[in-house]
Motif scaffolding. Sequence first.
Motif, PDB file in Angstrom:
ATOM      1  N   LEU A 268       8.850   2.546  14.205  1.00  0.00           N
ATOM      2  CA  LEU A 268       9.665   1.433  14.807  1.00  0.00           C
ATOM      3  C   LEU A 268      11.029   1.139  13.888  1.00  0.00           C
ATOM      4  CD1 LEU A 268       7.136  -1.134  16.252  1.00  0.00           C
ATOM      5  CD2 LEU A 268       8.808   0.075  17.616  1.00  0.00           C
ATOM      6  N   HIS A 269      10.679   1.219  12.497  1.00  0.00           N
ATOM      7  CA  HIS A 269      11.440   0.574  11.504  1.00  0.00           C
ATOM      8  C   HIS A 269      11.822   1.695  10.503  1.00  0.00           C
ATOM      9  CE1 HIS A 269      11.077  -3.253  13.254  1.00  0.00           C
ATOM     10  NE2 HIS A 269       9.575  -3.312  13.170  1.00  0.00           N
ATOM     11  N   PRO A 270      12.612   2.697  10.928  1.00  0.00           N
ATOM     12  CA  PRO A 270      12.805   3.921   9.851  1.00  0.00           C
ATOM     13  C   PRO A 270      13.748   3.482   8.805  1.00  0.00           C
ATOM     14  CG  PRO A 270      13.908   4.258  12.043  1.00  0.00           C
ATOM     15  CD  PRO A 270      13.168   2.963  12.229  1.00  0.00           C
ATOM     16  N   HIS A 271      14.307   2.408   8.669  1.00  0.00           N
ATOM     17  CA  HIS A 271      14.938   2.032   7.367  1.00  0.00           C
ATOM     18  C   HIS A 271      14.302   1.181   6.575  1.00  0.00           C
ATOM     19  CE1 HIS A 271      18.256   4.171   9.184  1.00  0.00           C
ATOM     20  NE2 HIS A 271      18.294   3.471  10.421  1.00  0.00           N
ATOM     21  N   VAL A 272      13.138   0.728   6.835  1.00  0.00           N
ATOM     22  CA  VAL A 272      12.256  -0.020   5.893  1.00  0.00           C
ATOM     23  C   VAL A 272      11.267   1.060   5.120  1.00  0.00           C
ATOM     24  CG1 VAL A 272      10.560  -1.892   5.990  1.00  0.00           C
ATOM     25  CG2 VAL A 272      12.415  -1.955   7.748  1.00  0.00           C
ATOM     26  N   ASN A 273      11.103   0.840   4.012  1.00  0.00           N
ATOM     27  CA  ASN A 273      10.106   1.250   3.095  1.00  0.00           C
ATOM     28  C   ASN A 273       8.744   0.664   3.426  1.00  0.00           C
ATOM     29  OD1 ASN A 273      11.601   3.421   1.651  1.00  0.00           O
ATOM     30  ND2 ASN A 273      12.513   1.443   0.645  1.00  0.00           N
ATOM     31  N   ILE A 274       7.841   1.421   4.152  1.00  0.00           N
ATOM     32  CA  ILE A 274       6.689   0.651   4.326  1.00  0.00           C
ATOM     33  C   ILE A 274       5.630   1.486   3.707  1.00  0.00           C
ATOM     34  CG2 ILE A 274       4.640   0.142   6.256  1.00  0.00           C
ATOM     35  CD1 ILE A 274       7.196  -0.408   8.104  1.00  0.00           C
ATOM     36  N   ILE A 275       5.003   1.121   2.672  1.00  0.00           N
ATOM     37  CA  ILE A 275       4.397   2.166   1.647  1.00  0.00           C
ATOM     38  C   ILE A 275       2.594   1.798   1.899  1.00  0.00           C
ATOM     39  CG2 ILE A 275       3.958   2.741  -0.610  1.00  0.00           C
ATOM     40  CD1 ILE A 275       7.035   1.937  -0.877  1.00  0.00           C
ATOM     41  N   TYR A 276       1.967   2.871   2.049  1.00  0.00           N
ATOM     42  CA  TYR A 276       0.585   2.844   2.062  1.00  0.00           C
ATOM     43  C   TYR A 276       0.208   3.115   0.501  1.00  0.00           C
ATOM     44  CZ  TYR A 276      -4.337   3.938   2.845  1.00  0.00           C
ATOM     45  OH  TYR A 276      -5.886   4.048   2.862  1.00  0.00           O
ATOM     46  N   ALA A 277      -0.420   1.932  -0.143  1.00  0.00           N
ATOM     47  CA  ALA A 277      -0.817   2.247  -1.546  1.00  0.00           C
ATOM     48  C   ALA A 277      -2.491   2.526  -1.304  1.00  0.00           C
ATOM     49  CB  ALA A 277      -0.750   0.952  -2.166  1.00  0.00           C
ATOM     50  N   ASP A 278      -2.843   3.655  -1.671  1.00  0.00           N
ATOM     51  CA  ASP A 278      -4.187   4.057  -1.445  1.00  0.00           C
ATOM     52  C   ASP A 278      -5.054   3.753  -2.909  1.00  0.00           C
ATOM     53  OD1 ASP A 278      -6.404   5.391  -0.949  1.00  0.00           O
ATOM     54  OD2 ASP A 278      -5.628   7.555  -0.191  1.00  0.00           O
TER      55      ASP A 278
END
Length: 378
Positions: A268-278
């Motif tokens: 939905l928001h390709p210009h946002v860095n949405i980072i999964y921190a494992d």
Amino acid sequence: MASSQPIIIYFIGCNFFLLLACATSCYTSIFGFGDSLTDTGNLVHFYPNGNKPHMYFPPYGETYFHHPTGRCSDGRLLIDLIAQHYGLPLPPPSLDRRNAQNGTNFAVVGSRVMDAQFYEKMGIYDIVTNVSMWDQLNWFKQMLPHLCHNSSGCKEFLESSLFLLGEFGGNDYTHALLSHKTLNDILPIIPLVAQSIASGAHELVELGARTIIVPSVLPLGCSSSYLTNFESLNEEDYDELGCLIWPNELASYHNELLQKELHRLRELHPHVNIIYADYYNASMKIYRAPRKYGFLKSVLVACCGGGGPYNFNVSAQCGTSQATSCEDPKQYVNWDGYHFSEAAYKWITKSLLEGLFSYPPMKNLCLFDVVEAQVSQI
Ligand SMILES: *[C@@H]1O[C@H](CO)[C@@H](O)[C@H](O)[C@H]1NC(C)=O
Ligand SMILES: *[C@@H]1O[C@H](CO)[C@@H](O)[C@H](O)[C@H]1NC(C)=O
Ligand SMILES: *[C@@H]1O[C@H](CO)[C@@H](O)[C@H](O)[C@H]1NC(C)=O
Ligand SMILES: *[C@@H]1O[C@H](CO)[C@@H](O)[C@H](O)[C@H]1NC(C)=O
Ligand SMILES: *[C@@H]1O[C@H](CO)[C@@H](O)[C@H](O)[C@H]1NC(C)=O
């Protein structure tokens, strides 16, 4: 062709020689949300008459601060170490109402994703705090007009801010279990919790956030508190490391659903860095080979606690007079039964920043900014 040269030099420079200097230019503030893995001193504001919860007493804070700060560890937390990596000051607790220009931390020990009403309908009560992720997001929204003053100013401010949304979820499940709910009672709420975290991230995006780190739940079955509270006589309930299997499966299920939700949000928001921190796999790496990281003591036993096979007793928690503490917290993964030592947090932070357990990898975050800046100058 010659004009592309600086990009390559900068690329290499960032990676190998100037990591800190390079990283410094990335973000001008950091905002934290979450529970006891992230709280840097908010919980005490919910205690009346100068009473203090147990993490406000020694030996909490002994390794780095040399006094308790309200952090649930002997030293810095993940948010502190991430802030320092980017050259930012340690984020103050938001309820201290200090200057938040370089960020602040809304996390509160015991916070859950969903609000108290949701759980009370199910007969789940919380004696620590009723603060939810949504409360914390509301606090941020109330503060925002004081941080930036017009739409272009706010856009710029939020774009250069790093958001750590979590960890959330652990308490939603732990408090339900401690209210005597069964695994089968809890399974149906896991998708709701995962969706809700993604909605929280979505809300930050709508406000203008451009880099949001969303952590996983930890391997709950390896914590001294779970190992004590849910001790089993059946050997088959434990894995080869001595961790309880079912809480780890519960955490893994949450983490899988959370990753799917984050994937949808990225589309939905390709210009946002949405980072999964494992956090889950980053800590499993330590549990699997503790000696490699300098953890010489039994990896499932807490440094500070009230005795028993895992040195955890809920009636004699670290910070109370009935508890004792180990000589050298650096040799322990587990600090107080629920939380990690600073030494463990350091290894987890390293894993995340190097990109091994962050997706997309955090090591690329600032690189992209720098390369983009260079390209736009050409
Ligand atoms: C702190 O915030 C101010 C105002 O946005 C900014 O000028 C400054 O560079 C920030 N400090 C750091 C270390 O990023
Ligand atoms: C949480 O809220 C309930 C009512 O909704 C209240 O009875 C309880 O005391 C609250 N707990 C805390 C720790 O504030
Ligand atoms: C918006 O706010 C910034 C500071 O946050 C200021 O530098 C800028 O001049 C303001 N722009 C307008 C159009 O008021
Ligand atoms: C992380 O852990 C989960 C179990 O929670 C597992 O399914 C997954 O493959 C692991 N991923 C990595 C990259 O190790
Ligand atoms: C836990 O601590 C309480 C308070 O000090 C003590 O009475 C109790 O015996 C302890 N339980 C165990 C299993 O050691």
